[in-house]
Design a protein around this motif. Structure first.
Motif, PDB file in Angstrom:
ATOM      1  N   LYS A 196     -14.733 178.324  40.585  1.00  0.00           N
ATOM      2  CA  LYS A 196     -15.153 177.320  39.913  1.00  0.00           C
ATOM      3  C   LYS A 196     -16.630 177.556  39.981  1.00  0.00           C
ATOM      4  O   LYS A 196     -17.548 178.018  40.191  1.00  0.00           O
ATOM      5  CB  LYS A 196     -14.224 175.998  41.154  1.00  0.00           C
ATOM      6  N   SER A 251     -17.293 171.294  39.271  1.00  0.00           N
ATOM      7  CA  SER A 251     -16.081 170.883  39.177  1.00  0.00           C
ATOM      8  C   SER A 251     -14.944 170.736  40.259  1.00  0.00           C
ATOM      9  O   SER A 251     -14.680 169.754  40.372  1.00  0.00           O
ATOM     10  CB  SER A 251     -14.686 172.395  38.289  1.00  0.00           C
ATOM     11  N   GLU A 283     -15.915 167.036  41.095  1.00  0.00           N
ATOM     12  CA  GLU A 283     -14.957 165.939  39.944  1.00  0.00           C
ATOM     13  C   GLU A 283     -13.180 166.235  40.956  1.00  0.00           C
ATOM     14  O   GLU A 283     -12.960 165.410  41.004  1.00  0.00           O
ATOM     15  CB  GLU A 283     -14.806 166.762  38.348  1.00  0.00           C
TER      16      GLU A 283
END
Length: 621
Positions: free
Chosen positions: A335, A339, A342
């Motif tokens: 990751k 991200s 998110e």
């Protein structure tokens, strides 16, 4: 009874010099005193007409402004009616006030400064009784001293010396925003006393905590008058030796000798204090109500301990997090920080649709649930659900868990439960558990200690990055009788809380200062955990093993390191709990609404902690 105890030495030219500052003479001041007393006579709601000396002081305190002095005289009586909690048990003859006198020194230095200010010294008498000190009672005693000053002193301005020698974090945690605001307000709105300087001497590192709060409560001008010194030498730089007590290298009486004069002075004014107990404003006879009633007075009604402070800064750092920690950790799970952010948003959207959940968690907590579950959103969802469900399904686990509860405060006197500030090189957090004294082993309820540990995890959710834990159990001072409390039921509860509620990966366990009968304990643990976890358990007869696995800058001084001692770290936690008190109060109320759950959890709370209702009743086959 004749006045025989002199507390306040007043320079012969003090009055003429002070009134000159306000373009007054002693004669014009005397005339203003008479006019104010005539005004008081017409204020039928006031319970008495003050003596000349007190009225003179109210005028000086308000820069010889008659209208301001009127308002403050009215306030002087009004606060006794509007804030009865402030004057309850305030009479010096009360046992509570006599007890305060055995715990703290509150004295005025006899001589004025060259600017004709009065110096006040506050200091704890003995560090052995810090827990017995109620600062609100101390504040009442300080108010009694002001009563005597009104009659005998010339009140032009104050300098306050707070001597912190012998204090602790636990004691300083009593200096809450509410208390500090009460102290400041009493000084400003009741007695109008101008603070000309504040000296915090014999300071301690955690005084920065108090300064952070104070800065949020006072004007920049006043904050600029605060001086902090690690010893008392600063006093010699600002005050002549003939003013300072012998305690601080001066030639004046010692603080103890000055302190011993006050009981005599209280006796001289006992009739006055008895009268003050009865003096109340008659609001029905007030010609015009004060603006906002007592809101103008102390900002709140009735109980002076209930002031709401909108701003309480986070000020106690417990967790140091490496600057690259987050990016390095999420990289392990393929990751990026972007991200991950998110995923946090998506999980919060999911929580919004889970109408059975009582709230939507903050970003930091959701981020930690993702990291704890290897950035797997579905697993994180299950653990977030579990985080709330256990409060409903295992109520015994959250009974009396709030840090403000007496049981939790008692636990803090019996055991050390602390996280080391620095992370390991692998970005794990090290937790240390140790009994504080072997004399009280029988008083320790391990389930209550487990609750305290859960409270620490609540703070970690908000402030730490939770990637994995290393646990140090220091068995020094324990006994067979104590280790018998580590039953299979308790151990399984501990393991389940770690793995099924908080999902905390245990990366290592160190049993140090071991005892022969620890083998029995290990036999039980081996039956409860996976072989992988069991292999991570290290047993050592002393603490030297820690130096082999952790850098010295991580380890507390107790174990040969350079970090704060376990005691010093332990004393930071009451302050941290105060910062999150609103959160803990809210957690007491948060429960899942099962009737709104979209789909029931598999096996309900059997999936959760393995048993129903009472977390002490697990059956081990």
């Amino acid at each position: 009874m004749p006045k025989h105890t002199e507390l306040f030495s007043v320079q012969s030219n003090a009055l003429s010099s002070i009134v000159k500052v306000y373009n007054k003479t002693e004669e014009s001041l005397a005339e203003d005193v008479l006019n104010l007393k005539k005004w008081m006579k017409d204020q039928h709601h006031l319970p008495e007409i003050l003596d000349d000396k007190s009225v003179q002081n109210f005028l000086i305190l308000n820069k010889c402004n008659i209208e301001k002095a009127k308002a403050k005289i009215d306030m002087y009586y009004t606060f006794r009616s509007q804030v009865p909690d402030m004057v309850k048990n305030i009479n010096p003859r009360c046992s509570i006030m006599k007890e305060v006198a055995t715990l703290v020194y509150l004295v005025f230095l006899p001589k004025m400064t060259k600017d004709m200010y009065r110096v006040f010294v506050a200091k704890c008498r003995t560090k052995d009784k810090l827990d017995q000190i109620d600062l609100y009672d101390v504040l009442k005693m300080a108010a009694n001293l002001q009563e005597i000053r009104l009659k005998e002193d010339i009140m032009f301005g104050d300098v306050i010396i707070f001597d912190l020698e012998g204090t602790s974090v636990r004691f300083l945690s009593k200096l809450t925003p509410t208390f500090l605001m009460t102290f400041i307000t009493l000084y400003k709105k009741v007695y109008s006393l101008p603070l000309k300087g504040v000296y915090l001497i014999n300071s301690v590192p955690y005084v920065e905590t108090i300064l952070t709060i104070v800065k949020a409560l006072v004007t920049p001008k006043l904050f600029g008058r605060i001086h902090v010194c690690k010893d008392a030498n600063i006093l010699k730089e600002h005050f002549p030796l003939e003013m300072l007590p012998k305690d601080y290298g001066g030639t004046e009486k010692s603080i103890e000798e000055l302190h011993e004069l006050y009981p005599l002075k209280y006796q001289e004014y006992q009739d006055r204090f008895d009268l003050l107990d009865k003096l109340r404003v008659n609001e029905s006879l007030r010609p015009a109500r004060l603006a906002d009633g007592n809101d103008e007075f102390l900002g709140y009604h009735g109980n002076f301990k209930k002031l709401e402070i909108d701003y309480m800064p986070k000020h106690t750092e417990i967790f140091s997090v490496q600057s690259n920690a987050l990016s390095s950790i999420v990289k392990v799970y393929n990751k990026t920080e972007e991200s991950l952010a998110e995923d946090v948003l998506n999980l919060k959207k999911w929580m919004k649709d889970q109408h059975h959940l009582p709230e939507i968690l903050d970003d930091k907590s959701v981020q930690n649930f993702l990291i704890l579950n290897k950035c797997n959103k579905e697993k994180a969802k299950a653990k977030i659900d579990m985080y709330y469900t256990f409060r409903s399904q295992v109520p015994d686990m959250v009974k009396n868990i709030n840090p403000r509860c007496s049981i939790m405060k008692e636990v803090a006197t019996l055991v050390y439960l602390v996280f080391l500030p620095k992370m390991t090189k692998d970005m794990y957090r090290v937790f240390v558990a140790k009994c504080r004294t072997k004399d009280k082993l029988d008083q320790i309820d391990l389930y209550d200690a487990l609750k305290m540990a859960a409270n620490l995890q609540e703070i970690r959710l908000k402030e730490d990055i939770m990637f994995g834990d290393v646990i140090i159990f220091d068995l020094e001072g324990t006994s067979v009788r104590y280790l018998l409390k580590l039953t299979p039921t308790f151990l399984m509860t501990f393991i389940n809380l770690y793995t099924k509620v908080y999902s905390l990966p245990v990366k290592g366990v160190y049993l140090i200062n071991s005892v022969p009968y620890v083998d029995t304990l290990l036999s039980i643990i081996k039956a409860l955990v996976s072989p992988k976890i069991f292999e991570r358990i290290h047993v050592s007869k002393d603490a030297n093993i820690l130096k082999e696995h952790f850098p010295l800058e991580m380890l507390p001084r107790d174990y040969g390191g350079t970090e704060k001692s376990i005691e010093e770290l332990h004393e930071l936690y009451p302050l941290k709990y105060q910062e999150y008190q609103d959160r803990f109060d809210l957690l007491d109320k948060l429960r899942v609404n099962e009737s709104l759950r979209p789909a029931r959890l598999a096996d309900e709370n059997d999936e959760f902690l393995g048993y129903h209702g009472n977390f002490k009743t697990l059956n081990i086959d």
